[in-house]
Write a protein that holds these residues in place. Structure first.
Motif, short mmCIF file in Angstrom:
data_model
loop_
_atom_site.label_atom_id
_atom_site.label_comp_id
_atom_site.label_asym_id
_atom_site.label_seq_id
_atom_site.Cartn_x
_atom_site.Cartn_y
_atom_site.Cartn_z
N PHE A 77 0.83 -1.21 0.00
CA PHE A 77 0.00 0.00 0.00
C PHE A 77 0.87 1.26 0.00
O PHE A 77 0.56 2.24 -0.69
CB PHE A 77 -0.93 -0.01 1.22
N VAL A 78 1.95 1.25 0.76
CA VAL A 78 2.87 2.41 0.78
C VAL A 78 3.47 2.63 -0.60
O VAL A 78 3.53 3.78 -1.09
CB VAL A 78 3.97 2.18 1.84
N MET A 79 3.91 1.58 -1.26
CA MET A 79 4.51 1.74 -2.58
C MET A 79 3.49 2.20 -3.61
O MET A 79 3.80 3.01 -4.50
CB MET A 79 5.13 0.40 -3.03
N ALA A 80 2.27 1.71 -3.51
CA ALA A 80 1.23 2.13 -4.45
C ALA A 80 0.93 3.62 -4.30
O ALA A 80 0.80 4.35 -5.30
CB ALA A 80 -0.04 1.30 -4.24
N MET A 81 0.82 4.11 -3.06
CA MET A 81 0.53 5.53 -2.84
C MET A 81 1.72 6.40 -3.25
O MET A 81 1.53 7.51 -3.77
CB MET A 81 0.20 5.77 -1.37
N LEU A 82 2.93 5.92 -3.03
CA LEU A 82 4.12 6.69 -3.44
C LEU A 82 4.18 6.83 -4.95
O LEU A 82 4.39 7.94 -5.48
CB LEU A 82 5.38 6.00 -2.91
N LEU A 83 4.01 5.73 -5.68
CA LEU A 83 4.07 5.79 -7.13
C LEU A 83 2.90 6.58 -7.70
O LEU A 83 3.04 7.28 -8.71
CB LEU A 83 4.09 4.37 -7.70
N PHE A 183 -0.82 11.70 -1.57
CA PHE A 183 0.35 12.07 -0.78
C PHE A 183 0.07 11.91 0.72
O PHE A 183 0.92 11.40 1.46
CB PHE A 183 0.74 13.52 -1.09
N TYR A 184 -1.11 12.32 1.14
CA TYR A 184 -1.45 12.18 2.57
C TYR A 184 -1.55 10.70 2.95
O TYR A 184 -1.07 10.29 4.02
CB TYR A 184 -2.75 12.90 2.87
N LEU A 185 -2.18 9.89 2.11
CA LEU A 185 -2.27 8.45 2.40
C LEU A 185 -0.88 7.80 2.39
O LEU A 185 -0.64 6.85 3.15
CB LEU A 185 -3.17 7.77 1.37
N PHE A 186 0.02 8.32 1.57
CA PHE A 186 1.39 7.80 1.58
C PHE A 186 2.09 8.11 2.90
O PHE A 186 2.71 7.22 3.51
CB PHE A 186 2.17 8.40 0.41
N THR A 187 2.01 9.34 3.36
CA THR A 187 2.66 9.69 4.62
C THR A 187 2.01 8.95 5.80
O THR A 187 2.72 8.50 6.73
CB THR A 187 2.57 11.20 4.86
N LEU A 188 0.69 8.79 5.76
CA LEU A 188 0.01 8.09 6.85
C LEU A 188 0.39 6.61 6.89
O LEU A 188 0.73 6.06 7.95
CB LEU A 188 -1.51 8.25 6.69
#
Length: 387
Positions: A77-83, A183-188
């Motif tokens: 999930f982190v990688m998906a939000m980052l990309l 971006f917010y979901l990535f940081t969270l």
């Protein structure tokens, strides 16, 4: 020389101004400066790889097999939000066409009138009313447009971005209207992943220290020590960034507006975009509609190319031999007499001898040794006098 106009179709992303890079035929859009983005990938992938290699096998056996499963899901999930944040259009606004820019300039000159020499022209602004409050729209001298509300020009990407929040080098892109929620979901999610790895690193060390001792455990698991150090220094910045953006979302405010003090300055101007309710503000930012891109990056446009075509030139001229390597021109070939025995180079190829068309003819027959050209001329004159 003659010129030929050729029209070909190209993608619009190839001609877009600004300092962005595009990949996958315009599907991926990033900033030109993306060196820190690769560092972000390295830190996330490297830390998770060490966790799956050193801690997960032990914790899955001695504690619970769901630990590596949940960690894998959180990592994906982190990688998906980052990309998704890095590869998307943040909300770049197209620049005005030359005709539109000329029309806007005429409108501004007509509204401001003639400015006396030595005086500064008035600022180029427009006033709009949003929720019974006046908001000023500023003119962008680079894009030649009046920026919409909450838009700003990014100096790094050289583009106007709608609902501009900030330019984040860690994701290699601007954060704006179209990718702020990702971006917010990535940081969270990254905060949760960092806390998760850091917590189970401590659990792993404690469980091993019961039997082997603390120092022996540190010597046996050097990867765990490295993970603890990385997570410890990363945890404060990532969690702090997530908390700051949670505060901004609750007020329906951007980082750019918070830094400039747009709604908390001396004028005591209230934020016209806030609903005065934390839940409504969060729902608007995180659950609002997904806005389409206005760039049409993969659309087609026609481009006119001016191609120069070389005309034919004589083969004996030195300019034709030099231009034959670049422009294909038809050439005429000359036929020469066959080479004599033991002769290697024709006379016309020798640099010291001038070549003329007469030398290409076969040699004339030799004169007998008893006769000479002078006696032949005297004999012909005598015959003419006798007649």
């Amino acid at each position: 020389m003659s010129a030929v106009m050729i029209t070909r179709k190209v993608r619009k992303w190839e001609k877009l101004p600004g300092k962005n890079t595009f990949c996958c035929d315009g599907r991926v859009m990033m900033a030109r400066q993306k060196g820190v983005f690769y560092l972000t990938l390295f830190l996330i992938i490297g830390t998770c790889a060490l966790f799956f290699a050193f801690e997960c096998p032990y914790l899955a056996v001695h504690l619970s097999p769901t630990i590596p499963v949940f960690a894998a899901l959180l990592f994906l999930f982190v990688m998906a939000m980052l990309l998704r944040t890095s590869f998307s259009d943040p909300g770049v606004l197209p620049r005005a066409l030359p005709e539109e820019a000329t029309f806007i300039e005429m409108e501004i000159e007509a509204a401001n009138g003639n400015v006396p020499a030595g005086q500064r022209p008035p600022p180029r602004i427009r006033n709009v009313q949003i929720n019974n409050q006046i908001v000023k729209l500023k003119y962008c001298y680079t894009c030649k447009i009046f920026r919409p509300p909450r838009a700003s020009h990014c100096s790094i990407c050289d583009n106007c971005v709608d609902r501009f929040d900030h330019h984040c080098p860690w994701v290699g892109n601007c954060v704006g209207k179209r990718n702020y929620r990702y971006f917010y979901l990535f940081t969270l999610s990254l905060s949760l992943l960092t806390i998760y790895i850091f917590t189970f690193d401590i659990v792993h060390v404690v469980m091993r220290s019961v039997n082997n001792g603390f120092l022996n455990t540190l010597k046996e698991t050097p990867g765990t020590v490295l993970e603890v150090l990385v997570c410890f220094f990363t945890l404060w910045s990532v969690v702090g960034l997530t908390g700051f953006h949670t505060y901004l979302i609750s007020l329906n405010q951007t980082t750019n507006e918070d830094i400039k003090g747009s709604w908390s300055g001396k004028n005591r101007v209230q934020n016209p975009y806030s609903h005065k309710n934390i839940i409504k503000n969060c729902c608007e930012v995180l659950c609002g509609p997904t806005y389409p891109s206005v760039l049409d990056r993969r659309g087609l446009m026609q481009e006119d190319l001016l191609v120069s075509a070389a005309s034919t030139a004589p083969a004996s001229s030195p300019s034709s031999s030099s231009s034959s390597s670049t422009n294909p021109v038809p050439q005429t070939t000359k036929t020469t007499a066959p080479l004599l025995p033991n002769e290697h180079t024709p006379d016309e190829a020798k640099p010291s001898i001038a070549v003329s068309p007469k030398e290409e003819l076969p040699p004339a027959p030799k004169v007998p040794p008893l006769a000479s050209p002078e006696t032949d001329v005297e004999t012909s004159i005598a015959k003419d006098k006798a007649h």
